[in-house]
Design a protein around this motif. Structure first.
Motif, PDB file in Angstrom:
ATOM      1  N   SER A 196      -8.746   3.380   4.534  1.00  0.00           N
ATOM      2  CA  SER A 196      -8.627   3.800   3.202  1.00  0.00           C
ATOM      3  C   SER A 196      -7.763   5.056   2.685  1.00  0.00           C
ATOM      4  CB  SER A 196     -10.130   3.694   2.512  1.00  0.00           C
ATOM      5  OG  SER A 196     -10.638   4.552   3.170  1.00  0.00           O
TER       6      SER A 196
ATOM      7  N   TYR B  86      -9.980   2.860  -2.737  1.00  0.00           N
ATOM      8  CA  TYR B  86      -8.812   2.265  -2.271  1.00  0.00           C
ATOM      9  C   TYR B  86      -8.547   0.782  -2.627  1.00  0.00           C
ATOM     10  CZ  TYR B  86      -4.896   0.672   0.555  1.00  0.00           C
ATOM     11  OH  TYR B  86      -3.689   0.386   1.048  1.00  0.00           O
TER      12      TYR B  86
ATOM     13  N   PHE C 253      -4.888   7.116   1.365  1.00  0.00           N
ATOM     14  CA  PHE C 253      -3.930   7.018   0.441  1.00  0.00           C
ATOM     15  C   PHE C 253      -3.453   8.206  -0.226  1.00  0.00           C
ATOM     16  CE2 PHE C 253      -7.646   5.922  -1.621  1.00  0.00           C
ATOM     17  CZ  PHE C 253      -7.512   6.461  -3.059  1.00  0.00           C
TER      18      PHE C 253
ATOM     19  N   GLY D 222      -0.203   3.938   0.850  1.00  0.00           N
ATOM     20  CA  GLY D 222      -1.391   3.446   1.548  1.00  0.00           C
ATOM     21  C   GLY D 222      -0.942   3.847   3.061  1.00  0.00           C
TER      22      GLY D 222
ATOM     23  N   LYS E  75      -5.910  -0.592  -5.556  1.00  0.00           N
ATOM     24  CA  LYS E  75      -4.788  -1.499  -5.097  1.00  0.00           C
ATOM     25  C   LYS E  75      -4.891  -2.569  -5.858  1.00  0.00           C
ATOM     26  CE  LYS E  75      -2.735  -3.565  -0.844  1.00  0.00           C
ATOM     27  NZ  LYS E  75      -2.824  -3.466   0.621  1.00  0.00           N
TER      28      LYS E  75
ATOM     29  N   ALA F 293      -3.637   2.263   5.827  1.00  0.00           N
ATOM     30  CA  ALA F 293      -3.439   0.845   6.208  1.00  0.00           C
ATOM     31  C   ALA F 293      -2.054   0.674   6.948  1.00  0.00           C
ATOM     32  CB  ALA F 293      -3.026   0.010   4.822  1.00  0.00           C
TER      33      ALA F 293
END
Length: 138
Positions: free
Chosen positions: A54, A71, A56, A83, A75, A86
């Motif tokens: 998570s 997050y 970002f 991100g 999103k 991810a």
């Protein structure tokens, strides 16, 4: 055309490919779980309890009613952000898959080399001698 399609589907390579795609999909799920549920929490623990999935960087404004640190909701709301957590997780997942595929291909190549030896054919000299003898007969 139906008979050609049936013949195409019945070929061994197509069936092998279908089985490979199905197993690959299941294997991707396993490696995804390995990455997300085992490796990334361990990596996060090493870095002081950080949850990388998570992480970002916000590029846009945060809508009302959504926390600037959530997050998943950001999103879902379509907020512009990078991100990178991810992405790091996806890269690690890819590296695991690539390494396992590398080991699998290496093992298959080793098994194929160990397989039954093909009978030795005639040497170049034997073939040239045979051609010469055939030409002399004519």
């Amino acid at each position: 055309m139906l008979s050609e399609f049936r013949e195409f589907i019945a070929k061994g390579n197509v069936m092998d490919l279908a089985v490979g795609v199905i197993i690959g999909g299941a294997f991707a799920t396993i490696t995804g779980s390995l990455t997300e549920d085992l490796i990334m929490p361990f990596v996060g623990w090493l870095f002081g309890g950080v949850d990388f999935s998570s992480k970002f960087i916000l590029l846009g404004s945060v809508p009302d009613g959504i926390a600037a640190t959530d997050y998943a909701k950001l999103k879902e709301a379509g907020v512009a952000m990078i991100g990178y957590g991810a992405f790091i997780t996806a890269v690690i997942n890819f590296l695991i898959l690539a390494f396992i595929i590398f080991l699998l291909v290496k093992w298959v190549n080793k098994v194929m080399r160990r397989g039954p030896d093909a009978p030795a054919g005639p040497t170049e000299v034997d073939l040239l001698t045979e051609i010469r003898d055939e030409l002399r007969k004519k």
